[in-house]
Design a protein around this motif. Structure first.
Motif, short mmCIF file in Angstrom:
data_model
loop_
_atom_site.label_atom_id
_atom_site.label_comp_id
_atom_site.label_asym_id
_atom_site.label_seq_id
_atom_site.Cartn_x
_atom_site.Cartn_y
_atom_site.Cartn_z
N ALA A 489 0.92 -1.08 0.09
CA ALA A 489 -0.09 -0.08 -0.01
C ALA A 489 0.93 1.27 -0.14
N TYR A 490 0.53 2.14 -0.83
CA TYR A 490 1.37 3.45 -0.84
C TYR A 490 1.19 4.29 0.25
N SER A 491 2.43 4.96 0.87
CA SER A 491 2.21 5.63 1.75
C SER A 491 3.09 7.03 1.41
N GLY A 492 2.67 8.11 1.67
CA GLY A 492 3.39 9.30 1.61
C GLY A 492 2.68 10.56 1.43
N TRP A 493 1.39 10.18 1.44
CA TRP A 493 0.35 11.32 1.24
C TRP A 493 -0.44 11.50 2.51
N THR A 494 -0.92 12.79 2.80
CA THR A 494 -1.87 12.85 3.96
C THR A 494 -3.25 12.96 2.95
N SER A 495 -3.36 13.24 1.80
CA SER A 495 -4.61 13.13 1.01
C SER A 495 -4.95 11.71 1.13
N PRO A 496 -6.40 11.18 0.69
CA PRO A 496 -6.70 10.02 0.81
C PRO A 496 -6.50 9.57 -0.52
N LEU A 497 -6.13 8.00 -0.46
CA LEU A 497 -5.98 7.20 -1.99
C LEU A 497 -7.19 7.11 -2.36
N SER A 498 -7.34 7.50 -3.79
CA SER A 498 -8.43 7.48 -4.72
C SER A 498 -8.55 6.12 -5.32
N THR A 499 -7.44 5.50 -5.97
CA THR A 499 -7.36 4.16 -6.54
C THR A 499 -6.18 3.73 -7.01
N TYR A 500 -5.80 2.27 -7.23
CA TYR A 500 -4.94 1.86 -8.08
C TYR A 500 -5.23 1.55 -9.03
N VAL A 501 -4.50 1.61 -10.05
CA VAL A 501 -4.67 1.47 -11.57
C VAL A 501 -3.43 0.48 -11.79
N VAL A 502 -3.98 -0.62 -12.40
CA VAL A 502 -3.23 -1.94 -12.86
C VAL A 502 -2.91 -1.44 -14.45
N SER A 503 -1.45 -1.39 -14.88
CA SER A 503 -1.29 -1.00 -16.47
C SER A 503 -0.75 -2.30 -16.87
N LEU A 504 -1.19 -2.80 -18.04
CA LEU A 504 -0.51 -4.16 -18.67
C LEU A 504 0.19 -3.35 -20.15
N TYR A 505 1.43 -3.93 -20.44
CA TYR A 505 2.23 -3.59 -21.55
C TYR A 505 2.71 -4.78 -22.08
N ASP A 506 2.51 -4.85 -23.61
CA ASP A 506 3.31 -6.04 -24.02
C ASP A 506 4.75 -5.80 -24.13
N ASP A 507 5.40 -6.86 -24.83
CA ASP A 507 6.87 -6.93 -24.83
C ASP A 507 7.43 -5.87 -25.81
N GLY A 508 6.54 -4.99 -26.58
CA GLY A 508 7.09 -3.95 -27.14
C GLY A 508 6.98 -2.60 -26.62
N GLY A 509 6.41 -2.63 -25.21
CA GLY A 509 6.16 -1.32 -24.45
C GLY A 509 5.01 -0.70 -24.71
N ASN A 510 4.08 -1.36 -25.28
CA ASN A 510 2.82 -0.86 -25.88
C ASN A 510 1.75 -1.37 -24.88
N LEU A 511 0.95 -0.17 -24.67
CA LEU A 511 -0.05 -0.19 -23.25
C LEU A 511 -1.24 -1.06 -23.99
N ILE A 512 -1.49 -2.24 -23.38
CA ILE A 512 -2.50 -3.06 -23.85
C ILE A 512 -3.88 -2.74 -23.21
N GLU A 513 -3.85 -2.44 -21.77
CA GLU A 513 -5.15 -2.03 -21.03
C GLU A 513 -4.75 -1.77 -19.67
N THR A 514 -5.70 -0.79 -19.11
CA THR A 514 -5.89 -0.58 -17.56
C THR A 514 -6.81 -0.93 -17.03
N THR A 515 -6.64 -1.24 -15.73
CA THR A 515 -7.76 -1.72 -14.81
C THR A 515 -7.63 -0.98 -13.64
N ASP A 516 -9.20 -0.43 -13.36
CA ASP A 516 -9.25 0.12 -11.95
C ASP A 516 -9.23 -1.04 -10.81
#
Length: 656
Positions: A489-516
């Motif tokens: 879990a991330y710590s460093g903000w006093t502002s509340p966490l909004s969300t974590y986003v999972v990002s998936l890239y292929d072997d060419g560095g291209n973004l395939i999808e993001t998931t909230d």
């Protein structure tokens, strides 16, 4: 008549005729002189009765202070009356020799004084009177001439005189006063010079006007400028730390209207204040005829306090005789607005910046335009307020480095300090001045946190920030190529966490999808997702509720899925449409494929390099092969460039 040579600057002039007014005998009474003293150049008439006889020779000798100046002879044809000029100033002896027997020889002393006009001052008094005071002692007597009647002679010991002009003028009027030096009895003062002065005669004497009072550097003297009228005697008065107990500091006079300056010297003007007044004096009646308004110096103190500079001052209270109206405060030579009242004698300047020097000066403003300037005081502002902590730190992991960013602090920072803690062990503080901060020695596998403080320009150190711990992302691969992700879990903000986003890239560095992923710290990526993506790179991005904050980004992990080759343990090549061929198959990550099938004696029954091949149908060279156990050996290269070998045994069964 014989020609007479000129020796030094003494002339002996013989005049044929002269009528004497008064005569002074020589020492033996042989001749007389009409004067025995006077101013240079002095002309003395001598009556030479013995020399009137043309049968008798006459000679003379003139000495000054015992030294012979001139010798000569009288003209035997003269009448016995001659004149002598004496100059320069000094004591002379005139000796006359008559005939050869010396019976009628005689001498006389002549005193010649320097010829300079007398020094005197003429003062105006009330009621049309003037007071004249001789200020030198060169002459034993002085003659006063007011140009409106007989002259007045006074001895030097009491060489003052009061004269009244009648009638007294309604407005100030200039009159001429003359004073001539006189040598007294026995003198011929015809050549004595006269001094002339103009005196202003008034019915009522005016008062002086103080224009400016200024405390001078280094604060041990005070300069006072004031306007005066001509022919008036002034008395400059000073009082210490009050406006009543005045003492006379100086007597002043000018025969002209002028701007006078008086300096009060050798006084502690930085610890005391001084009040000045100019009295108009009437010497005829020996009284003060009037006084100027009082103007006092200002004693300024400037003290730096926390986030403010405090000014205090002392001077006399405003009154009818001390008409102080308000005070102008200048700060670094710029006037602050508006002016302040003289009391309370304090001002607080909160518009200051720490470590900046400010120079203040006060100008007291008086009715009529007079001003009083304090000595400038300089002070350096300071602040001891503890600046607020950095509240929200974002971290961005990039390989073996991590970048820390945060919003600009409200109090400008001069230096920052960061403490890096690895595996719960804090390191030494590291100072830096340039943002953002980059840690080039970040190890993804080690739990790491950062704590930041800063020092503001005032030298105050802030409270420490919350620990900012970069997101540590890890993952695992199931046998079926399902990917499981977990992260800290991330710590460093006093502002509340909004969300974590999972990002998936292929072997060419291209973004395939993001998931909230919401607020959880785990994520499962099934094998059925993206079946063609063998090399998968994941990264987690944390976002704060405060949208102005930079996101925090985890390290990346790369998961390489396995080809996962599968094969049956047996097949029935009877062409019934079911399990008629033997083939090796797997997921879609195979780039190249090579398979060979052997019987129990090692003979190769079948081979293919087509991963889409339909498989072995149980024949060899067109002939059905007997039931039994066969073996295969397959070699594949996947998209990741990895080579895998797979072998196994299977059973060929022919159904009846």
């Amino acid at each position: 008549m014989k020609a007479l040579p000129l020796i030094f600057t003494v002339w002996l002039v013989l005049i044929v005729t002269h009528v004497a007014v008064a005569q002074f005998p020589s020492n033996n009474g042989k001749f007389t002189a009409d004067a025995i003293k006077g101013c240079e150049t002095l002309k003395v008439w001598i009556t030479n009765t013995p020399c009137a006889d043309p049968t008798i020779s006459c000679s003379y000798r003139v000495t000054r202070n015992g030294t012979t100046i001139k010798t000569g002879e009288f003209d035997n044809a003269n009448t016995g009356v001659d004149s002598v000029w004496f100059m320069p100033a000094g004591t002379y002896n005139l000796f006359i020799a008559v005939g050869t027997d010396g019976v009628n020889n005689d001498d006389i002393r002549i005193d010649v004084s320097p010829n300079a006009p007398p020094s005197f001052e003429a003062y105006s008094c009330d009621g049309g009177e003037v007071f004249v005071k001789v200020t030198d002692t060169r002459y034993p007597f002085y003659v006063f001439d007011y140009s409106d009647g007989p002259t007045v002679t006074k001895p030097a010991v009491s060489a003052t005189d009061i004269h009244t002009y009648t009638p007294a003028p309604a407005t100030p009027t200039p009159r001429t006063v003359k004073v001539t030096g006189s040598n007294g009895t026995g003198a011929n003062d015809a050549s004595c010079l006269t001094k002339t002065a103009t005196v202003t005669v008034a019915n009522t004497l005016p008062v002086a006007d103080i224009r400016r009072v200024e405390v001078l550097d280094p604060g041990t003297s005070i300069k006072v400028d004031f306007d005066t009228d001509p022919s008036i005697q002034y008395r400059f008065m000073v009082a210490t730390n009050n406006a009543t107990g005045f003492q006379q500091y100086a007597t002043l006079y000018s025969d002209q209207a002028t701007n006078m300056t008086q300096t009060v010297a050798n006084v502690p003007a930085l610890s005391n204040y001084y009040c000045m007044r100019v009295n108009t004096f009437n010497p005829c009646d020996n009284v003060v005829a009037g006084s100027s308004p009082i103007v006092c110096s200002l004693n300024l103190t400037a003290t730096a306090q926390n986030n403010e500079n405090d000014l205090t001052w002392s001077t006399a209270a405003a009154s009818a005789t001390h008409p102080l109206t308000d005070i102008t405060i200048t700060k670094n030579e710029a006037a602050l607005s508006p002016n302040v009242a003289p009391t309370p004698a304090a001002y607080t300047d909160t518009d200051v910046t720490c470590k900046e020097q400010y120079t203040y000066r006060l100008t007291g403003n008086y009715t009529g335009g007079a001003q009083s300037l304090s000595f400038p005081k300089s002070v350096t502002a300071f602040s001891n307020n503890i600046p607020p902590a950095i509240a929200d730190i974002s971290t961005l992991v990039d390989g073996t480095s991590v970048t820390l960013t945060w919003p600009e602090v409200a109090v400008p920072a001069s230096t920052f300090s960061i403490v890096k803690t690895v595996n719960s062990v804090p390191g030494a503080a590291q100072e830096f001045t340039t943002l953002p901060f980059v840690d080039a020695a970040y190890a993804t596998a080690d739990p790491t946190c950062y704590r930041v403080t800063y020092t503001d320009r005032c030298g105050n150190t802030s409270l420490p920030s919350p620990d900012a711990c970069p997101i540590q992302l890890g993952g695992s691969l199931r046998p079926d190529n399902t990917v499981d992700l977990t992260w800290s879990a991330y710590s460093g903000w006093t502002s509340p966490l909004s969300t974590y986003v999972v990002s998936l890239y292929d072997d060419g560095g291209n973004l395939i999808e993001t998931t909230d992923a919401g607020n959880v710290t785990t994520f499962t990526d099934p094998s059925t997702n993206n079946p063609d993506n063998q090399v998968s790179t994941y990264v987690i991005t944390a976002r704060a509720t405060d949208g102005t904050l930079d996101p925090s980004v985890s390290n990346t992990i790369t998961v390489i899925k396995a080809p996962n080759l599968y094969y049956p343990t047996g097949f029935t090549p009877n062409r019934d449409g079911t399990n008629d061929t033997f083939r090796v198959f797997g997921q879609r990550y195979v780039v190249s494929f090579d398979m060979k099938i052997f019987n129990r004696w090692g003979e190769m029954m079948y081979s293919t390099n087509d991963k889409e091949d339909a498989g072995w149908d149980g024949t060899y060279k067109g002939n059905l092969q007997p039931e039994g156990t066969y073996v295969f050996r397959a070699t594949v290269v996947d998209r990741a460039g990895r080579t895998f070998e797979k072998s196994g045994a299977f059973y060929l069964l022919r159904k009846k």
